[in-house]
Enzyme design. Sequence first.
Site, mmCIF file in Angstrom:
data_model
loop_
_atom_site.group_PDB
_atom_site.id
_atom_site.type_symbol
_atom_site.label_atom_id
_atom_site.label_comp_id
_atom_site.label_asym_id
_atom_site.label_seq_id
_atom_site.Cartn_x
_atom_site.Cartn_y
_atom_site.Cartn_z
ATOM 1 N N LYS A 1 -6.593 -5.016 -3.252
ATOM 2 C CA LYS A 1 -7.423 -5.493 -2.191
ATOM 3 C C LYS A 1 -8.269 -4.573 -1.451
ATOM 4 O O LYS A 1 -7.927 -3.332 -1.420
ATOM 5 C CB LYS A 1 -6.280 -5.956 -0.872
ATOM 6 C CG LYS A 1 -5.503 -4.536 -0.188
ATOM 7 C CD LYS A 1 -4.480 -5.414 0.409
ATOM 8 C CE LYS A 1 -3.432 -4.205 1.186
ATOM 9 N NZ LYS A 1 -4.154 -3.395 2.186
ATOM 10 N N ASP B 1 0.992 -1.162 -0.173
ATOM 11 C CA ASP B 1 0.176 -0.020 -0.014
ATOM 12 C C ASP B 1 0.816 1.580 -0.029
ATOM 13 O O ASP B 1 0.331 2.442 0.650
ATOM 14 C CB ASP B 1 -1.059 0.044 1.237
ATOM 15 C CG ASP B 1 -1.989 -1.129 1.116
ATOM 16 O OD1 ASP B 1 -1.755 -2.006 0.230
ATOM 17 O OD2 ASP B 1 -2.936 -1.104 2.101
ATOM 18 N N CYS C 1 -2.214 -2.231 7.832
ATOM 19 C CA CYS C 1 -2.287 -3.358 6.513
ATOM 20 C C CYS C 1 -0.976 -4.376 6.588
ATOM 21 O O CYS C 1 -0.852 -5.392 6.440
ATOM 22 C CB CYS C 1 -2.276 -2.755 5.215
ATOM 23 S SG CYS C 1 -3.883 -1.877 5.113
HETATM 24 C C1 C5J Z 1 -3.005 0.697 5.428
HETATM 25 C C2 C5J Z 1 -4.868 2.080 6.690
HETATM 26 N N1 C5J Z 1 -2.696 0.450 4.226
HETATM 27 N N2 C5J Z 1 -4.188 2.248 7.530
HETATM 28 N N3 C5J Z 1 -4.308 1.062 5.404
HETATM 29 O O1 C5J Z 1 -2.380 0.417 6.431
HETATM 30 O O2 C5J Z 1 -5.994 2.247 6.589
#
Ligand code: C5J
Length: 223
Positions: A131, A26, A164
């Site tokens: 995802k 991400d 994540c």
């Molecule tokens: C991730 C989030 N990628 N913090 N998403 O950690 O909402």
Amino acid sequence: MTTKRMYAEPYEFEFDPATTALVVIDMQRDFVEPGGFGEALGNDVTPLQAVIAPCKRVLEAARRSAMMVIHTREGHSPDLADCPPSKIVRGRGEKRIGDPGPMGRILIRGEGGHDIVPELYPKPGEVVVDKPGKGAFCATDLDLILHNRGIKSLIVCGVTTEVCVNTTVREANDRGYDCVVLADCVGSYFPEFQRVALEMIKAQGGIFGWVSDSKRALEVIGN
Ligand code: C5J
């Protein structure tokens, strides 16, 4: 089979590069740059930007050594059909998933903010897993993709450490993958969560996996 040993905690991480994938979680503009989802939730995004440079060094080393590279992106279809209503309303923020922002609709596939930061942009041939959730194994083909390539170990980078990254490492661990998380290649909006999230992974003899860093990883990847 070639066994490499990376200095890590709670003890050395042993892996075969041929059955190891680098997973970059991400590293999207929506989390790392101002105006995206991260900021909409009330966070200061600057701590996450420090992660880009070490991630890039590890990504480039993995590419040079022909290690499998996987990028993930959290996001939703434009009609939000794959987004739980609870996720949209959670936080009661002024800006929500799907709302327009400076980088397009927040956390929506195909929008500028959903894309990966230019420094870490996927190269042709690298897998990109979209995802809808926090964990990269939830409602995706990631397990099948790893299985088809005979992957057994994961070197994990990305954001955010406690959300994540942690969720994905826990999912991977339950599916039998050995995961090492590189501490300076993962980032959190909160210093305390960064510390504790890494502690949780390596606690109790490595209950979810190992923790190392980019320097230690670069000593062994590609050498
Ligand atoms: C991730 C989030 N990628 N913090 N998403 O950690 O909402």
